[in-house]
Design a protein around this motif. Sequence first.
Motif, short mmCIF file in Angstrom:
data_model
loop_
_atom_site.label_atom_id
_atom_site.label_comp_id
_atom_site.label_asym_id
_atom_site.label_seq_id
_atom_site.Cartn_x
_atom_site.Cartn_y
_atom_site.Cartn_z
N TRP A 143 59.97 -31.20 -14.61
CA TRP A 143 59.89 -30.49 -13.63
C TRP A 143 59.17 -28.89 -14.02
CZ3 TRP A 143 60.43 -30.50 -8.02
CH2 TRP A 143 60.16 -29.24 -7.37
N ILE A 144 59.94 -28.43 -14.78
CA ILE A 144 59.33 -27.23 -15.54
C ILE A 144 57.93 -27.33 -16.17
CG2 ILE A 144 59.98 -25.45 -17.48
CD1 ILE A 144 62.90 -25.86 -16.60
N GLY A 145 57.94 -28.32 -16.94
CA GLY A 145 56.69 -28.71 -17.82
C GLY A 145 55.53 -28.91 -16.80
N ARG A 146 55.79 -29.51 -15.92
CA ARG A 146 54.66 -30.11 -14.76
C ARG A 146 54.24 -28.85 -14.15
NH1 ARG A 146 57.28 -33.48 -11.34
NH2 ARG A 146 56.73 -35.24 -12.65
N HIS A 147 55.20 -27.99 -13.87
CA HIS A 147 54.88 -26.63 -12.83
C HIS A 147 54.10 -25.79 -13.78
CE1 HIS A 147 57.15 -27.12 -8.84
NE2 HIS A 147 57.20 -28.48 -9.55
N LEU A 148 54.48 -25.76 -15.06
CA LEU A 148 53.83 -24.78 -15.73
C LEU A 148 52.29 -25.02 -16.05
CD1 LEU A 148 56.76 -23.75 -18.34
CD2 LEU A 148 55.72 -22.36 -16.54
N PHE A 183 50.56 -25.08 -11.98
CA PHE A 183 50.85 -24.00 -10.98
C PHE A 183 50.92 -22.49 -12.10
CE2 PHE A 183 53.18 -26.96 -8.62
CZ PHE A 183 52.05 -27.35 -7.81
N GLY A 184 51.02 -22.72 -13.31
CA GLY A 184 51.30 -21.57 -14.08
C GLY A 184 52.68 -20.83 -14.00
N ARG A 185 53.31 -21.43 -13.32
CA ARG A 185 54.61 -20.85 -12.98
C ARG A 185 55.59 -21.93 -12.67
NH1 ARG A 185 56.32 -19.66 -7.68
NH2 ARG A 185 54.85 -19.99 -6.21
N VAL A 186 56.91 -21.83 -12.72
CA VAL A 186 57.99 -22.88 -12.06
C VAL A 186 58.05 -22.67 -10.55
CG1 VAL A 186 60.28 -23.69 -12.37
CG2 VAL A 186 58.92 -23.12 -14.42
N LYS A 187 57.83 -23.40 -9.75
CA LYS A 187 58.22 -23.17 -8.31
C LYS A 187 59.48 -23.61 -8.08
CE LYS A 187 53.57 -23.49 -6.32
NZ LYS A 187 52.92 -24.23 -5.08
N PRO A 188 60.36 -23.06 -7.43
CA PRO A 188 61.78 -23.24 -7.21
C PRO A 188 61.54 -24.43 -6.21
CG PRO A 188 61.16 -21.19 -6.23
CD PRO A 188 60.17 -21.40 -7.05
N ALA A 189 62.61 -25.21 -6.03
CA ALA A 189 62.72 -26.35 -5.15
C ALA A 189 62.85 -25.86 -3.94
CB ALA A 189 64.02 -27.21 -5.59
N SER A 190 63.36 -24.85 -3.66
CA SER A 190 63.46 -24.33 -2.15
C SER A 190 61.85 -23.97 -1.63
CB SER A 190 64.47 -22.99 -2.18
OG SER A 190 63.75 -21.91 -2.97
N GLU A 191 61.34 -23.39 -2.62
CA GLU A 191 59.86 -23.31 -1.93
C GLU A 191 59.01 -24.58 -1.76
OE1 GLU A 191 55.67 -21.59 -3.99
OE2 GLU A 191 57.56 -20.93 -4.72
N ILE A 192 59.34 -25.60 -2.50
CA ILE A 192 58.50 -26.98 -2.13
C ILE A 192 59.17 -27.56 -1.04
CG2 ILE A 192 58.24 -29.27 -3.20
CD1 ILE A 192 57.40 -27.65 -5.68
N LEU A 193 60.55 -27.38 -0.83
CA LEU A 193 61.34 -28.05 0.47
C LEU A 193 60.83 -27.52 1.58
CD1 LEU A 193 64.92 -28.37 -1.11
CD2 LEU A 193 63.25 -30.19 -0.70
N ALA A 194 60.54 -26.31 1.53
CA ALA A 194 60.07 -25.45 2.77
C ALA A 194 58.64 -25.95 2.98
CB ALA A 194 60.03 -23.93 2.38
#
Length: 86
Positions: free
Chosen positions: A31-36, A39-50
């Motif tokens: 998750w961390i690697g894919r997001h970096l 997106f250049g940052r790690v998106k929290p799960a809460s942001e994606i769930l929203a």
Amino acid sequence: RVSEHELLRAKNQIKAGIVMASESTGSIAEWIGRHLLIFGRVKPASEILAKVDAITLDDMHRIEQRFIGASPLTVATLGPIDALDT
């Protein structure tokens, strides 16, 4: 057309997958690697769930029209096709 029930079911499956992915260290690292990378940052799960929760039936119908509604569909089968709806 996608129904309200199908949309709710799909959203629940996506959200369950996100939550379950946070249960192992390997999935968290992925998750961390894919997001970096994406997106250049790690998106929290809460942001994606929203964002998943914010998808509406109108959104789905727009996507259907854009990607499916404009052209005929093609079906490939292997084996007997007697029971295939045409």
